[in-house]
Motif scaffolding. Structure first.
Motif, PDB file in Angstrom:
ATOM      1  N   LEU A  96      35.432  44.579  44.623  1.00 42.80           N
ATOM      2  CA  LEU A  96      36.353  44.871  43.529  1.00 42.80           C
ATOM      3  C   LEU A  96      37.325  43.710  43.340  1.00 42.80           C
ATOM      4  O   LEU A  96      37.584  43.248  42.226  1.00 42.80           O
ATOM      5  CB  LEU A  96      37.109  46.168  43.817  1.00 42.80           C
ATOM      6  N   GLY A  97      37.881  43.202  44.479  1.00 41.71           N
ATOM      7  CA  GLY A  97      38.825  42.089  44.368  1.00 41.71           C
ATOM      8  C   GLY A  97      38.176  40.850  43.809  1.00 41.71           C
ATOM      9  O   GLY A  97      38.750  40.147  42.977  1.00 41.71           O
ATOM     10  N   LEU A  98      36.940  40.527  44.295  1.00 35.02           N
ATOM     11  CA  LEU A  98      36.240  39.353  43.780  1.00 35.02           C
ATOM     12  C   LEU A  98      35.989  39.479  42.283  1.00 35.02           C
ATOM     13  O   LEU A  98      36.180  38.521  41.517  1.00 35.02           O
ATOM     14  CB  LEU A  98      34.916  39.178  44.514  1.00 35.02           C
ATOM     15  N   ARG A 141      37.034  37.853  36.948  1.00 36.15           N
ATOM     16  CA  ARG A 141      37.261  38.303  35.566  1.00 36.15           C
ATOM     17  C   ARG A 141      38.537  37.701  35.008  1.00 36.15           C
ATOM     18  O   ARG A 141      38.581  37.214  33.865  1.00 36.15           O
ATOM     19  CB  ARG A 141      37.339  39.835  35.558  1.00 36.15           C
ATOM     20  N   ASN A 142      39.626  37.674  35.835  1.00 39.00           N
ATOM     21  CA  ASN A 142      40.896  37.114  35.363  1.00 39.00           C
ATOM     22  C   ASN A 142      40.779  35.618  35.131  1.00 39.00           C
ATOM     23  O   ASN A 142      41.304  35.069  34.158  1.00 39.00           O
ATOM     24  CB  ASN A 142      42.014  37.401  36.360  1.00 39.00           C
ATOM     25  N   ALA A 143      40.094  34.908  36.066  1.00 40.16           N
ATOM     26  CA  ALA A 143      39.948  33.458  35.916  1.00 40.16           C
ATOM     27  C   ALA A 143      39.147  33.121  34.673  1.00 40.16           C
ATOM     28  O   ALA A 143      39.497  32.210  33.918  1.00 40.16           O
ATOM     29  CB  ALA A 143      39.262  32.877  37.172  1.00 40.16           C
ATOM     30  N   ALA A 144      38.053  33.851  34.463  1.00 39.19           N
ATOM     31  CA  ALA A 144      37.218  33.581  33.287  1.00 39.19           C
ATOM     32  C   ALA A 144      37.995  33.861  32.015  1.00 39.19           C
ATOM     33  O   ALA A 144      37.896  33.100  31.034  1.00 39.19           O
ATOM     34  CB  ALA A 144      35.956  34.439  33.350  1.00 39.19           C
ATOM     35  N   SER A 175      42.575  29.458  27.329  1.00 30.87           N
ATOM     36  CA  SER A 175      43.086  28.082  27.244  1.00 30.87           C
ATOM     37  C   SER A 175      42.201  27.241  26.347  1.00 30.87           C
ATOM     38  O   SER A 175      42.674  26.477  25.495  1.00 30.87           O
ATOM     39  CB  SER A 175      43.160  27.463  28.649  1.00 30.87           C
ATOM     40  N   GLY A 176      40.879  27.349  26.534  1.00 24.99           N
ATOM     41  CA  GLY A 176      39.959  26.565  25.697  1.00 24.99           C
ATOM     42  C   GLY A 176      40.077  26.960  24.234  1.00 24.99           C
ATOM     43  O   GLY A 176      40.033  26.102  23.348  1.00 24.99           O
TER      44      GLY A 176
END
Length: 1018
Positions: free
Chosen positions: A104-106, A111-114, A120-121
């Motif tokens: 779940l944490g991974l 998901r947050n990083a993506a 940003s892009g």
């Protein structure tokens, strides 16, 4: 699409997907454990958690983790189906929970990083695109500004040239109204230069009569800022004034302030002159039209004109005054309301034919006058054509021909009366032309001689051929004698018609002589005496028959002296004809009258007949009761000359009436006689017990006073009226009596004591209260048995019911799985997901319908009659037994007729009948292995007003000895059968007014058929 999906993830849909995913993982593990004997794996639950985090985020991921732990503990850890677990399983649970939380944490971090990288892009790309767009816009703006300046200068030059070439007077004004510019046509027309135009006043260029109106419009224009338009006369350079249409509008800046005024004037002098000429022409034309209309309105006939297609454009005042309609209500095709409804179709057909032919014609029809009276009119339309021969208008008149029609009708009626009189009296006329030796006669004369009416003129030789050979010479001689003497002609003779029939006729006539004394013509009448001659012969025969009849008949004069005494009178009274003739009847028979003799004689003289009962004394001194009918005989002047008295011996009938009265009083049933005024004339003692009133007090009362006004008006009066009309009435109902509610069977019979008219009603009431209560208890018991039978039958269909319910549930699971796959797609296909959810809803509704039908059959409710479709009930029953048929490899064939009438019945009871018959057929075919297992269910119309349903199987069939007992209670052909199913089925069909029977099928099997009555409202 992406934004919509993101908006959906935090919603309840995410948690619904989590629940479906965990359920799918549980089902998959159970299937692996059941069919592959594999140990349940936690990998499927981890996949569910990963999908939940990806689809919904942290919340759905945590929910999936908790549900997975609980499901694994409940379904796969001992003890199963319990949330209790052993300590040895605790490490597995903790390890699974730790792994789940780690995953779940991974997933959350990934998901947050993506998501952060994607944002940003996207921001960077948006900024670059914005800069590129800004740069391009600036370059375009500079180029466009240069082009606009060049174009503006060119437009100003072109506009100046255009304004100077416009064939109108154009001027511009400052915001304060001072003239700033005028175009070349303006200057040429007025002869003023630009400087002179700027200084010119209204009076300089505008006609003095139009100056004030122009100034007023100009002031109003300044005050409101609105455009104005004015027709005024403008002075030309040579001093002539010409009409111009002037128009002025304001030019405003961006803030709405007026910065300039622009005006234009068009020369309308020619238009003004044309309008004046047109007005003068219209005035003259209107005057001429008024004179023409006055002329048309004054002519003494109804006149009108229409368009070429028959559309009425004008109707004169006479037409409108006659019909009472206004012009607006009669134009077009509305004039039809003034035509008699019986004549309108014929008139319209004729009018259409006239329009198509384009020729004058005449049509007759009745028109309604303003007071509602209809009179006959002659319609005469006449076409008006142009120079090319085309019809451009129809002119017509309606002429009143009512007096002519009445004269024609009177003439036809007179001729018809004459023909009827001749036909009724069998009298015709004839005329003999002695010069041509021909006879002309009427239709009735032709009929008398047996000739066709077309043969109205025959030769004298032809007449001689029709006279009977034995009478021919005598009649010819009589005619010759009349011609010789010039006197009357009178003869009776026979004629032989062409078909061989012999008729007896009487002919009379006169001879007309000329001035020289020679016979010129004969005219006379002929009368057919055949019927009268036959009637006279018949009367003679009837006089002889009076002696053969058993009735007592004698004729007496007004002095009561007997002039005729038939054989029946001899046998009844004992006096011979010779002894009775000349005797005074009252002295001979010593009658006892029911009323004073003076009253009876008065009624006889007034009505010419009398009827009643008398007591006569016979020759042996015994008395006899007779039904006597007196008929007054009159001479040709209507004077009474005698009395024909017919008597029937009713002594035995009177004794029977006495015995009937004894039965009336001693009958165990309630008996009453009710008159046409609804009053009780006679009642026996049983009614005293019913209504607790003495029989004597009930006589003379109205029926409503005994039964109650509500029941009498609702049912009693209508039944009595039907009885008085001659109908026999029988019905049973509950009545409220002083002893409580009674169930009485009522019979109402018409009574005709002395005539064909119903004089009274005989009411017989029998108490069936105990029987009705027992029948009600029996019906309740039958309903209980029927309910038990339905429960037993549904018990046999457990497998079928489970199959019918599992099918839509399986469809729901399949659609849910498909929906999950469409959700996993990138991007998710929402249309396919929507289709999956619609499939789930449809499957759920199907399962609900199956359960509703089962509940309807199992539920214990009172019978409810309603109009229902037999085919629909049959198909619902087949749906409940389809799995049972598949299990036993039975082929079902249906032949359901279309357009069946709706029947009146209880749906649950009728479906119980079908269910019993289908289950019996399935069980019967299961017991045999010979031949195909085919089950046929057919519905068809059962004339005259019902429906028949057939259930035919291919089982072993019915034994002949069992057919008579097949529907008896507790009789069964099955070893384990109770013997109640078919008995209940027959009771249900008979309660619905139908019947149920069984026959043998060919070559094997059985056929069960039942009929049902059509619903009265269908």
């Amino acid at each position: 699409m992406r934004n919509r999906l993101v908006g959906l993830k935090p919603s309840l849909l995410s948690y619904a997907v989590v629940a479906l995913g965990v359920t799918a993982a549980v089902i998959a593990n159970l299937l692996l454990e059941t069919y592959l004997q594999a140990f349940p794996t936690l990998f499927l639950f981890l996949c569910t958690i990963i999908f939940a985090v990806w689809f919904g985020g942290v919340g759905p991921g945590l929910a999936a983790t908790m549900l997975s732990i609980l499901a694994f503990d409940y379904f796969f850890l001992v003890p199963i189906y319990s949330f209790n677990f052993m300590l040895r399983d605790l490490p597995r649970i903790v390890l699974f929970a730790t792994a789940s939380l780690f995953v779940l944490g991974l997933m959350v971090a990934q998901r947050n990083a993506a998501e952060s990288l994607r944002r940003s892009g996207a921001d960077l790309e948006d900024k670059v695109r914005d800069l590129e767009k800004l740069n391009a816009a600036l370059q375009i703006e500079g180029t466009e500004r240069q082009r606009a300046e060049q174009k503006s200068r060119k437009v100003e030059r072109d506009l100046q040239d255009a304004i100077d070439t416009v064939p109108a007077l154009v001027a511009s004004f400052e915001a304060d109204g001072s003239r700033e510019f005028v175009n070349r046509p303006w200057r040429d027309y007025t002869g003023l230069s630009l400087e002179e135009a700027r200084a010119a006043t209204w009076a300089t260029i505008i006609h003095p009569d139009d100056v004030e109106a122009g100034k007023a419009e100009w002031r109003d224009c300044f005050a409101t800022g609105k455009a104005y338009q004015l027709d005024c006369r403008v002075r030309r350079a040579d001093g002539e004034y010409r009409w111009h249409m002037t128009r002025c509008v304001a030019l405003r800046d961006d803030e709405g302030n007026i910065v300039k005024w622009y005006g234009i004037a068009f020369d309308i002098e020619d238009k003004k002159r044309a309008e004046n000429a047109l007005r003068e022409s219209e005035v003259r034309l209107a005057e001429a039209e008024r004179e023409l209309r006055l002329t048309i309105d004054r002519i003494p006939t109804l006149a009108w004109h229409t368009r070429p297609d028959g559309f009425a454009e004008y109707l004169n005042k006479r037409w409108l005054d006659y019909t009472g309609l206004s012009l607006d209500r009669a134009l077009g095709w509305e004039w039809q309301i003034a035509i008699h409804p019986e004549d309108l179709p014929r008139l319209l057909d004729s009018w259409r034919e006239i329009l198509e032919a384009g020729k004058p014609a005449e049509v007759e029809a009745r028109m309604r006058r303003f007071d509602g009276e209809y009179r006959w009119f002659l319609f005469r339309p006449e076409p008006f054509r142009d120079e090319f021969g085309n019809v451009v208008r129809w002119y017509g008149t309606n002429t009143d021909i009512e007096d002519r029609k009445r004269a024609e009708d009177a003439l036809r009626q007179s001729e018809a009366y004459l023909a009827d009189a001749q036909r009724i009296a069998h009298v015709g006329y004839w005329e003999r032309d002695l010069a041509a030796n021909f006879l002309t006669w009427s239709e009735e004369t032709s009929r008398i001689f047996g000739l066709l009416p077309e043969e109205g003129r025959v030769s004298f030789e032809r007449l001689q051929e029709l006279i009977h050979p034995e009478d021919r010479q005598r009649i010819v001689a009589a005619g010759a004698e009349a011609l010789r003497s010039g006197g009357r002609y009178d003869a009776e003779y026979r004629v032989v018609r062409p078909n061989g029939e012999v008729r007896i006729i009487h002919s009379r006539g006169n001879v007309t002589m000329d001035k020289s004394g020679r016979a010129r013509r004969m005219f006379g009448i002929v009368q057919d005496l055949t019927e009268r001659k036959l009637a006279e012969a018949t009367l003679r025969e009837r006089a002889q028959l009076l002696d053969l009849t058993h009735d007592t008949i004698f004729v007496r004069g007004m002095n009561d002296v007997i002039s005729f005494w038939n054989r029946g009178a001899e046998q009844l009274y004992g006096w011979s004809k010779e002894e009775a003739l000349g005797q005074v009847s009252h002295q001979l028979l010593r009658p006892i009258f029911p009323a004073p003799l003076e009253e009876i004689t008065s009624e006889l003289l007034k009505t010419s007949h009398w009827e009643g009962e008398l007591v006569h004394t016979k020759r042996d001194a015994t008395q006899v009761t007779v039904g006597s009918r007196w008929s007054l005989r009159q001479d040709e002047r209507g004077r009474p000359v005698g009395i024909l008295e017919t008597n029937n011996d009713i002594t035995e009938r009177k004794r029977a009436e006495y015995l009937t009265g004894h039965v009336f009083e001693s009958s165990p049933d309630g008996i009453a006689i009710i008159g046409r005024d609804y009053r009780i004339q006679r009642v026996n003692a049983v009614h005293e017990r019913f209504w607790e009133q003495p029989a004597g007090s009930m006589v003379g009362k109205r029926t409503a006073e005994i039964m109650g006004n509500e029941f009498f008006e609702h049912k009693g009066k209508s039944n009595l009226d039907r009885c008085f009309a001659g109908e026999e009435i029988r019905y049973a109902d509950w009545f409220a009596t002083p002893h409580g509610r009674k169930y009485l069977a009522i019979s109402i019979s018409p009574q005709r004591p002395n005539s064909h008219q119903v004089e009274a009603a005989l009411l017989i009431a029998r108490d069936f209260t105990d029987y009705a209560q027992a029948s009600e208890a029996l019906r309740e018991t039958q309903m209980e048995l029927a309910h038990v039978n339905r429960l037993a039958t549904m018990g046999q269909l457990t497998a079928s019911i489970a199959h019918e319910v599992s099918q839509p549930l399986a469809a729901a699971v399949t659609n849910a799985s498909a929906g999950l796959r469409w959700l996993a797609a990138q991007p998710p296909d929402l249309e396919e997901i929507r289709g999956s959810f619609e499939g789930i809803i449809k499957a759920g509704n199907q399962a609900s319908e199956v359960i509703s039908r089962i509940r309807g059959l199992i539920k214990k409710v009172p019978a409810q009659r309603a109009a229902l479709d037999v085919n629909e009930a049959v198909l619902e029953t087949i749906a409940l037994t389809r799995s049972e048929m598949l299990q036993h490899r039975i082929l079902l064939k249906t032949e359901l007729a279309n357009d069946l009438p709706r029947i009146s019945g209880d749906r649950i009871q009728l479906q119980q009948v079908m269910l019993n018959l289908i289950i019996n057929a399935i069980e019967a075919m299961t017991e045999t292995s010979e031949g195909p297992r085919e089950l046929l269910i057919r519905s068809e119309i059962d004339l005259p007003n019902g429906v028949m349903v057939t259930v035919r199987d291919g089982g072993p069939g019915l034994k002949p000895e069992s057919l008579n007992r097949l529907f008896d209670p507790f009789y069964s052909t099955k070893p384990a059968g109770m013997g109640m199913g078919l008995s209940i089925c027959r009771a249900i069909t008979e309660a619905h007014g139908g019947r149920l029977w069984a026959t043998a099928n060919t070559p094997r099997g059985a056929v069960f058929q039942f009929t049902l009555h059509q619903n009265d409202e269908s």
